[in-house]
Design an enzyme around this catalytic site. Structure first.
Site, PDB file in Angstrom:
ATOM      1  N   ASP A   1       0.809  -1.225   0.000  1.00  0.00           N
ATOM      2  CA  ASP A   1       0.000   0.000   0.000  1.00  0.00           C
ATOM      3  C   ASP A   1       0.840   1.271   0.000  1.00  0.00           C
ATOM      4  OD1 ASP A   1      -2.207  -1.688   0.152  1.00  0.00           O
ATOM      5  OD2 ASP A   1      -2.191  -1.661   2.340  1.00  0.00           O
TER       6      ASP A   1
ATOM      7  N   LYS B   1       1.831   2.162  -5.126  1.00  0.00           N
ATOM      8  CA  LYS B   1       2.372   1.616  -6.385  1.00  0.00           C
ATOM      9  C   LYS B   1       1.444   1.900  -7.564  1.00  0.00           C
ATOM     10  CE  LYS B   1       2.374  -2.408  -4.361  1.00  0.00           C
ATOM     11  NZ  LYS B   1       2.090  -2.035  -2.963  1.00  0.00           N
TER      12      LYS B   1
ATOM     13  N   GLY C   1      -4.545  -4.216  -3.758  1.00  0.00           N
ATOM     14  CA  GLY C   1      -5.523  -3.173  -4.060  1.00  0.00           C
ATOM     15  C   GLY C   1      -4.739  -1.939  -4.457  1.00  0.00           C
ATOM     16  N   HIS C   2      -4.719  -1.638  -5.745  1.00  0.00           N
ATOM     17  CA  HIS C   2      -3.906  -0.536  -6.250  1.00  0.00           C
ATOM     18  C   HIS C   2      -4.834   0.605  -6.681  1.00  0.00           C
ATOM     19  CE1 HIS C   2      -0.337  -3.441  -7.186  1.00  0.00           C
ATOM     20  NE2 HIS C   2      -0.691  -3.414  -5.927  1.00  0.00           N
TER      21      HIS C   2
ATOM     22  N   GLN D   1       1.951  -6.062  -3.177  1.00  0.00           N
ATOM     23  CA  GLN D   1       2.400  -6.176  -1.790  1.00  0.00           C
ATOM     24  C   GLN D   1       3.672  -5.346  -1.596  1.00  0.00           C
ATOM     25  OE1 GLN D   1       1.367  -9.540  -3.362  1.00  0.00           O
ATOM     26  NE2 GLN D   1      -0.518  -8.516  -2.834  1.00  0.00           N
TER      27      GLN D   1
HETATM   28  P1  GDP Z   1      -0.759   0.366  -3.546  1.00  0.00           P
HETATM   29  O1  GDP Z   1      -1.353  -0.919  -3.062  1.00  0.00           O
HETATM   30  O2  GDP Z   1       0.716   0.433  -3.324  1.00  0.00           O
HETATM   31  O3  GDP Z   1      -1.105   0.695  -4.962  1.00  0.00           O
HETATM   32  O4  GDP Z   1      -1.407   1.510  -2.641  1.00  0.00           O
HETATM   33  P2  GDP Z   1      -2.956   1.625  -2.205  1.00  0.00           P
HETATM   34  O5  GDP Z   1      -3.743   2.093  -3.347  1.00  0.00           O
HETATM   35  O6  GDP Z   1      -3.401   0.406  -1.488  1.00  0.00           O
HETATM   36  O7  GDP Z   1      -2.842   2.727  -1.048  1.00  0.00           O
HETATM   37  C1  GDP Z   1      -2.342   3.984  -1.301  1.00  0.00           C
HETATM   38  C2  GDP Z   1      -3.428   5.011  -0.915  1.00  0.00           C
HETATM   39  O8  GDP Z   1      -2.848   6.290  -0.819  1.00  0.00           O
HETATM   40  C3  GDP Z   1      -4.516   5.135  -1.971  1.00  0.00           C
HETATM   41  O9  GDP Z   1      -5.721   5.467  -1.340  1.00  0.00           O
HETATM   42  C4  GDP Z   1      -4.025   6.291  -2.837  1.00  0.00           C
HETATM   43  O10 GDP Z   1      -5.080   6.970  -3.495  1.00  0.00           O
HETATM   44  C5  GDP Z   1      -3.389   7.168  -1.800  1.00  0.00           C
HETATM   45  N1  GDP Z   1      -2.238   7.982  -2.244  1.00  0.00           N
HETATM   46  C6  GDP Z   1      -1.295   7.673  -3.169  1.00  0.00           C
HETATM   47  N2  GDP Z   1      -0.347   8.636  -3.196  1.00  0.00           N
HETATM   48  C7  GDP Z   1      -0.714   9.551  -2.278  1.00  0.00           C
HETATM   49  C8  GDP Z   1      -0.116  10.767  -1.811  1.00  0.00           C
HETATM   50  O11 GDP Z   1       0.950  11.191  -2.237  1.00  0.00           O
HETATM   51  N3  GDP Z   1      -0.794  11.436  -0.822  1.00  0.00           N
HETATM   52  C9  GDP Z   1      -1.964  10.989  -0.299  1.00  0.00           C
HETATM   53  N4  GDP Z   1      -2.528  11.714   0.661  1.00  0.00           N
HETATM   54  N5  GDP Z   1      -2.538   9.854  -0.712  1.00  0.00           N
HETATM   55  C10 GDP Z   1      -1.909   9.140  -1.675  1.00  0.00           C
HETATM   56  P1  IMO Z   2      -0.913  -4.145  -2.243  1.00  0.00           P
HETATM   57  O1  IMO Z   2      -0.473  -4.696  -3.562  1.00  0.00           O
HETATM   58  C1  IMO Z   2      -0.939  -4.557   2.115  1.00  0.00           C
HETATM   59  C2  IMO Z   2      -0.957  -8.623   3.738  1.00  0.00           C
HETATM   60  C3  IMO Z   2      -2.200  -9.083   4.456  1.00  0.00           C
HETATM   61  C4  IMO Z   2      -1.606 -10.073   5.426  1.00  0.00           C
HETATM   62  C5  IMO Z   2      -0.486 -10.705   4.622  1.00  0.00           C
HETATM   63  C6  IMO Z   2      -0.865 -12.034   3.959  1.00  0.00           C
HETATM   64  O2  IMO Z   2      -2.206  -3.431  -2.292  1.00  0.00           O
HETATM   65  O3  IMO Z   2       0.184  -3.362  -1.609  1.00  0.00           O
HETATM   66  P2  IMO Z   2      -2.420 -12.727   1.921  1.00  0.00           P
HETATM   67  O4  IMO Z   2      -3.844 -12.394   1.620  1.00  0.00           O
HETATM   68  O5  IMO Z   2      -1.448 -12.297   0.877  1.00  0.00           O
HETATM   69  O6  IMO Z   2      -2.231 -14.153   2.315  1.00  0.00           O
HETATM   70  O7  IMO Z   2      -2.090 -11.876   3.245  1.00  0.00           O
HETATM   71  O8  IMO Z   2      -0.143  -9.775   3.617  1.00  0.00           O
HETATM   72  N1  IMO Z   2      -1.197  -8.117   2.354  1.00  0.00           N
HETATM   73  C7  IMO Z   2      -1.137  -6.825   2.021  1.00  0.00           C
HETATM   74  N2  IMO Z   2      -0.955  -5.726   2.769  1.00  0.00           N
HETATM   75  N3  IMO Z   2      -1.053  -4.435   0.769  1.00  0.00           N
HETATM   76  C8  IMO Z   2      -1.215  -5.533  -0.008  1.00  0.00           C
HETATM   77  O9  IMO Z   2      -1.198  -5.468  -1.353  1.00  0.00           O
HETATM   78  C9  IMO Z   2      -1.306  -6.792   0.615  1.00  0.00           C
HETATM   79  N4  IMO Z   2      -1.483  -8.048   0.168  1.00  0.00           N
HETATM   80  C10 IMO Z   2      -1.397  -8.852   1.242  1.00  0.00           C
HETATM   81  O10 IMO Z   2      -2.843  -8.017   5.098  1.00  0.00           O
HETATM   82  O11 IMO Z   2      -1.018  -9.396   6.512  1.00  0.00           O
HETATM   83 MG    MG Z   3      -2.866  -1.587  -1.802  1.00  0.00          MG
END
Ligand code: GDP
Ligand code: IMO
Ligand code: MG
Length: 432
Positions: A19, A22, A46-47, A228
Site C-alpha cells: 500500500d 504503487k 488493491g492498487h 504487496q
Molecule cells: P498500492 O497498493 O501500493 O497501490 O497503494 P494503495 O492504493 O493500497 O494505497 C495507497 C493510498 O494512498 C490510496 O488510497 C491512494 O489513493 C493514496 N495515495 C497515493 N499517493 C498519495 C499521496 O501522495 N498522498 C496521499 N494523501 N494519498 C496518496
Molecule cells: P498491495 O499490492 C498490504 C498482507 C495481508 C496479510 C499478509 C498475507 O495493495 O500493496 P495474503 O492475503 O497475501 O495471504 O495476506 O499480507 N497483504 C497486504 N498488505 N497491501 C497488499 O497489497 C497486501 N497483500 C497482502 O494483510 O497481513
Molecule cells: Mg494496496
C-alpha cells in the site's frame, strides 16, 4: 526519470508492507511504457488510481489499463481469481477501455478456486490469535498447490479435461476442510466460478514469457508492476507474517520469464512514514493518538479489505534492507502531504536489540526479538503542499527531511508524491 535503456524490463515495487502507492506511480509512469506487466500476487492487492475526479481500485488488472496505448499483461507468477476478474472487468465498463485488446493473460498463471478461499479461512481460523491477517482471497492455498504441483493454471481452462482436473483438486480440498471441521456451502460460488471461467476464455490467453521477450527484442519499453511489499516477501519478509510470493525484484524474473540481465531500473516506492495491515512485527508502530491522526490524515484503511492500517514512523533499517534485496535504482516517496499536520517528524535510524546493542540490521526474527527503534527527530513543515510541482518550491523542512533520508539511504529521491491524484507529483528534473 522514465523508461530505462532498451532491452530492459524496469521494475516498480513496494519497499515496505504494501500500500505504498504503487498503483498511482504505475499510472503516472505508464505513458513512458509500451507494456505494463504484473508478476506476482493476485486479488490480495488493491492498487488505487485517482484522476479526473475518479477513484478506482485495481486488484488483478495491471495499473496501465487506463492508458489506452499500453499493452497490459498478467504474468505467470500471478494467482488469478476468475470471479474477481469478471467483477473487475465489469467495474471498468464505464471507462470505455478496449480491454479485450489491451490485456493479455499468461496461460501459466495459477487459478484461485472457490475452495482455495475456504482453505484460507479455515487455516486462519485454526491459527486463532496467531493468524496472519490474510486478505482471505485464497492466495496462500493457491501458491501452495502451485508449489506442490497440483494447481490449475489459466491454460487448463481451454483443456477438455478442465472439469475433471477441477473436481480432482476440489475433492482434495474438501478432504482438508473436513479435517479442519470447516463448514461451507460451495454451490453458489462454484456456479459463479464456471460462469467466470467461460467469460475469461474471451480474453487473450497467451504464453506471456514469449510476449514479454518479444517485446524486449522489439525494443519496447516494459514496466513490471509489483504487488504487496518487500517486507511481505515470503523469503525476506517478517515470516510467517508474509504473503506467499516473492514480491522483490527477483520475483519479476520468475513471474514474467525475464532473465536477470534484462532487468533495468528498479523503482522503490515508499511512504514518508510506514503502515502495515494484518498481523506481524512493526517496530515503529504508533499505538497512540499520533498513529490515529496518521491513519485519519492518510485515509489508511485497506483498499481490498477496508481494515484500518497500522501506522508508524519511517523505518530506515527496514527500508535499507528492502533496497539491498531489490537493487533499487530510483526512490519514490509517497504521501509526504500526510505528514503536513505534525510539528515533529521522527525517523527510525537503528534498532536497539534486547541486549542493549544498537544495530542497523534486521534481526532474523522480529517476532521473537523485540527491537526498540532509535529515533532522530526533525522539524515538521506544517503547511499544505497543494499545487506544488517543483522541488525548489518545497518547504525548507520537507527539503531537509528528504536530504536526511537521501543521506541515510545513499540514493536520491527524485520523485515525491503529495496527494492521491495523478497530477500531484513533485519531480526533481523531468519525467523523461
Ligand atoms: P498500492 O497498493 O501500493 O497501490 O497503494 P494503495 O492504493 O493500497 O494505497 C495507497 C493510498 O494512498 C490510496 O488510497 C491512494 O489513493 C493514496 N495515495 C497515493 N499517493 C498519495 C499521496 O501522495 N498522498 C496521499 N494523501 N494519498 C496518496
Ligand atoms: P498491495 O499490492 C498490504 C498482507 C495481508 C496479510 C499478509 C498475507 O495493495 O500493496 P495474503 O492475503 O497475501 O495471504 O495476506 O499480507 N497483504 C497486504 N498488505 N497491501 C497488499 O497489497 C497486501 N497483500 C497482502 O494483510 O497481513
Ligand atoms: Mg494496496
Amino acid at each position: 526519470m522514465g523508461a530505462s535503456n532498451k532491452m530492459a524490463v524496469d521494475v516498480l515495487l513496494g519497499l515496505q508492507w504494501g500500500d505504498e502507492g504503487k498503483g498511482k506511480i504505475v499510472d503516472v509512469l505508464a505513458p513512458k511504457y509500451q507494456v505494463v506487466a504484473r508478476f506476482q500476487g493476485g486479488p490480495n492487492a488493491g492498487h488505487t488510481l485517482e484522476f479526473d475526479g475518479f477513484k478506482h481500485v485495481l486488484h488483478q488488472i495491471p495499473s496501465g489499463i487506463f492508458r489506452s496505448e499500453v499493452q497490459n499483461i498478467i504474468g505467470n507468477g500471478v494467482v488469478l481469481d476468475p470471479i474477481i476478474f469478471k467483477k473487475e472487468i465489469d467495474g471498468l465498463a464505464k471507462y470505455n477501455l478496449n480491454i479485450l485488446e489491451n490485456l493479455e493473460i499468461s496461460k501459466k498463471a495459477s487459478i484461485i478456486l472457490p475452495t482455495h478461499r475456504l482453505l484460507d479461512a479455515a487455516y486462519e481460523k485454526a491459527k486463532g490469535d496467531a493468524k496472519i491477517g490474510s486478505t482471505l482471497k485464497g492466495i496462500g492455498p493457491t501458491y501452495t498447490d502451485k508449489i506442490s504441483r497440483q494447481g490449475l493454471r489459466v491454460g487448463d481452462m481451454i483443456s477438455p479435461n478442465f472439469k475433471a482436473k477441477y473436481d480432482k483438486l476440489v475433492n482434495t480440498h474438501k478432504g482438508i476442510l473436513d479435517v479442519y471441521k470447516f463448514e461451507y456451502d460451495l454451490a453458489a460460488a462454484e456456479a459463479e466460478f464456471f460462469e467466470a471461467v467461460e467469460f475469461m476464455k474471451k480474453f487473450n490467453l497467451v504464453d506471456s514469457e514469449y510476449v514479454v521477450n518479444q517485446a524486449l527484442t522489439d525494443n519496447k519499453t516494459i514496466l513490471a508492476e509489483g504487488a504487496q511489499g518487500s517486507l511481505l516477501d515470503v523469503d525476506f519478509g517478517s515470516y510467517p507474517f508474509v504473503t506467499s510470493s516473492n514480491t522483490v525484484t527477483a520475483g519479476a524474473c520468475t513471474g514474467l520469464g525475464v532473465a536477470p540481465k534484462n532487468i533495468g531500473e528498479v523503482y522503490g516506492i515508499f511512504k514518508a512514514y510506514a503502515t502495515r495491515v494484518g498481523s506481524g512485527p512493526f517496530p515503529t508502530e504508533l499505538m497512540d493518538e499520533v498513529g490515529e491522526r496518521m491513519r485519519q490524515e492518510g485515509r489508511e484503511f485497506g483498499s481490498t479489505t477496508g481494515r484500518p492500517r497500522r501506522c508508524g514512523w519511517i523505518d530506515l533499517p527496514a527500508l535499507k534492507y528492502a533496497m539491498m534485496i531489490n537493487g533499487v535504482t530510483q526512490l519514490v516517496m509517497m504521501k509526504a502531504d500526510v505528514l503536513n499536520i505534525f510539528e515533529e517528524i521522527h525517523v527510525c535510524t537503528a534498532y536497539q536489540l534486547p541486549d542493549g546493542t544498537i544495530s542497523e540490521q534486521l534481526p532474523y526474527d522480529m517476532t521473537d526479538t523485540i527491537v526498540t527503534p532509535v529515533y532522530e527527530t526533525l522539524k515538521g513543515w506544517h503547511c499544505s503542499l497543494e499545487g506544488l510541482r517543483k522541488f525548489e518550491e518545497l518547504p525548507t523542512e520537507l527539503s531537509a527531511y528528504i536530504a536526511f533520508l537521501e543521506e541515510k539511504l545513499e540514493l536520491p529521491i527524485n520523485f515525491i508524491s503529495t496527494g492521491p491524484d495523478r497530477d500531484e507529483c513533485v519531480l526533481r528534473g523531468k519525467l523523461a
